[in-house]
Design a protein around this motif. Structure first.
Motif, PDB file in Angstrom:
ATOM      1  N   VAL A 158     -66.949  50.558 -27.679  1.00  0.00           N
ATOM      2  CA  VAL A 158     -66.788  52.018 -27.632  1.00  0.00           C
ATOM      3  C   VAL A 158     -66.742  52.592 -29.047  1.00  0.00           C
ATOM      4  O   VAL A 158     -67.416  53.587 -29.340  1.00  0.00           O
ATOM      5  N   ILE A 159     -65.969  51.986 -29.926  1.00  0.00           N
ATOM      6  CA  ILE A 159     -65.847  52.482 -31.306  1.00  0.00           C
ATOM      7  C   ILE A 159     -67.189  52.414 -32.019  1.00  0.00           C
ATOM      8  O   ILE A 159     -67.602  53.375 -32.688  1.00  0.00           O
ATOM      9  N   GLN A 160     -67.879  51.293 -31.876  1.00  0.00           N
ATOM     10  CA  GLN A 160     -69.181  51.146 -32.527  1.00  0.00           C
ATOM     11  C   GLN A 160     -70.140  52.242 -32.067  1.00  0.00           C
ATOM     12  O   GLN A 160     -70.794  52.883 -32.885  1.00  0.00           O
ATOM     13  N   LYS A 161     -70.207  52.470 -30.778  1.00  0.00           N
ATOM     14  CA  LYS A 161     -71.118  53.490 -30.247  1.00  0.00           C
ATOM     15  C   LYS A 161     -70.657  54.890 -30.656  1.00  0.00           C
ATOM     16  O   LYS A 161     -71.477  55.744 -31.015  1.00  0.00           O
ATOM     17  N   TYR A 162     -69.374  55.136 -30.606  1.00  0.00           N
ATOM     18  CA  TYR A 162     -68.840  56.442 -30.991  1.00  0.00           C
ATOM     19  C   TYR A 162     -69.220  56.768 -32.436  1.00  0.00           C
ATOM     20  O   TYR A 162     -69.691  57.860 -32.738  1.00  0.00           O
ATOM     21  N   GLN A 163     -69.017  55.802 -33.333  1.00  0.00           N
ATOM     22  CA  GLN A 163     -69.338  56.029 -34.737  1.00  0.00           C
ATOM     23  C   GLN A 163     -70.847  56.197 -34.944  1.00  0.00           C
ATOM     24  O   GLN A 163     -71.285  57.018 -35.744  1.00  0.00           O
ATOM     25  N   GLU A 164     -71.627  55.442 -34.191  1.00  0.00           N
ATOM     26  CA  GLU A 164     -73.086  55.558 -34.284  1.00  0.00           C
ATOM     27  C   GLU A 164     -73.550  56.949 -33.854  1.00  0.00           C
ATOM     28  O   GLU A 164     -74.372  57.578 -34.515  1.00  0.00           O
TER      29      GLU A 164
END
Length: 181
Positions: free
Chosen positions: A126-132
């Protein structure tokens, strides 16, 4: 062809037996011989499909992630708000699967071996996608808060052993907005 079908059935029985055993005892205490016995197979058959119980756990976690990753990512795409409404949408759209696999999902989410943890993997995803999507570089505190909001809210929906009405979700969102305003 029958060998393929037998192999598929063996893997399904192994996974089912594993989830049943997780309801009875902690992951650390479960032995491959117990899984095999419960699945109605011998240990050699288990080892044809999995290296050990950790490999079984990893593969089951990956199956869950593979199923939900596209759904979660769709909810986080540009133009979609990152909000509790998205979790509610995932929950409502997947109610039947969640109902049928509730114990399996909750069991997998409860295990943290130090190396294998579905909950941590979901939070990282979730964090990776959110930041992306947002282009924001979050602090560790912000990452933890965003990941917890999203993943823990999803887990709470799964724990609720009934279909939650749209009205209940709307009321909840109103309460949350009032609380943080």
């Amino acid at each position: 062809m029958s060998k393929d079908l037998r192999s598929i059935r063996s893997v399904q029985n192994i996974k089912k037996a594993f989830v049943e055993l997780l309801q009875e005892e902690p992951f650390e205490k479960i032995k491959v011989s117990e899984i095999a016995r419960r699945a109605g197979i011998d240990r050699q058959t288990f080892y044809l499909h999995f290296v050990d119980k950790y490999d079984l756990l990893e593969k089951m976690n990956q199956d869950f992630i593979d199923l939900y990753k596209p759904i979660i990512f769709e909810r986080l795409e540009v133009g979609n708000s990152f909000a509790l409404e998205k979790i509610e949408k995932i929950y409502q759209d997947n109610w039947l699967y969640i109902k049928q696999h509730r114990q399996e999902i909750l069991s997998l989410l409860s295990i943290d071996t130090g190396q294998i943890c579905l909950k941590s993997d979901l939070k990282k995803m979730v964090i990776q996608k959110y930041q992306e999507v947002t282009g924001k570089n979050l602090t560790s505190f912000q990452k933890e808060m965003v990941a917890n909001l999203y993943v823990e809210s999803f887990i709470t929906f799964i724990k609720e052993d009934r279909k939650i009405s749209k009205k209940e979700i709307e009321d909840l969102l109103t309460y949350i907005r009032e609380f943080i305003s």
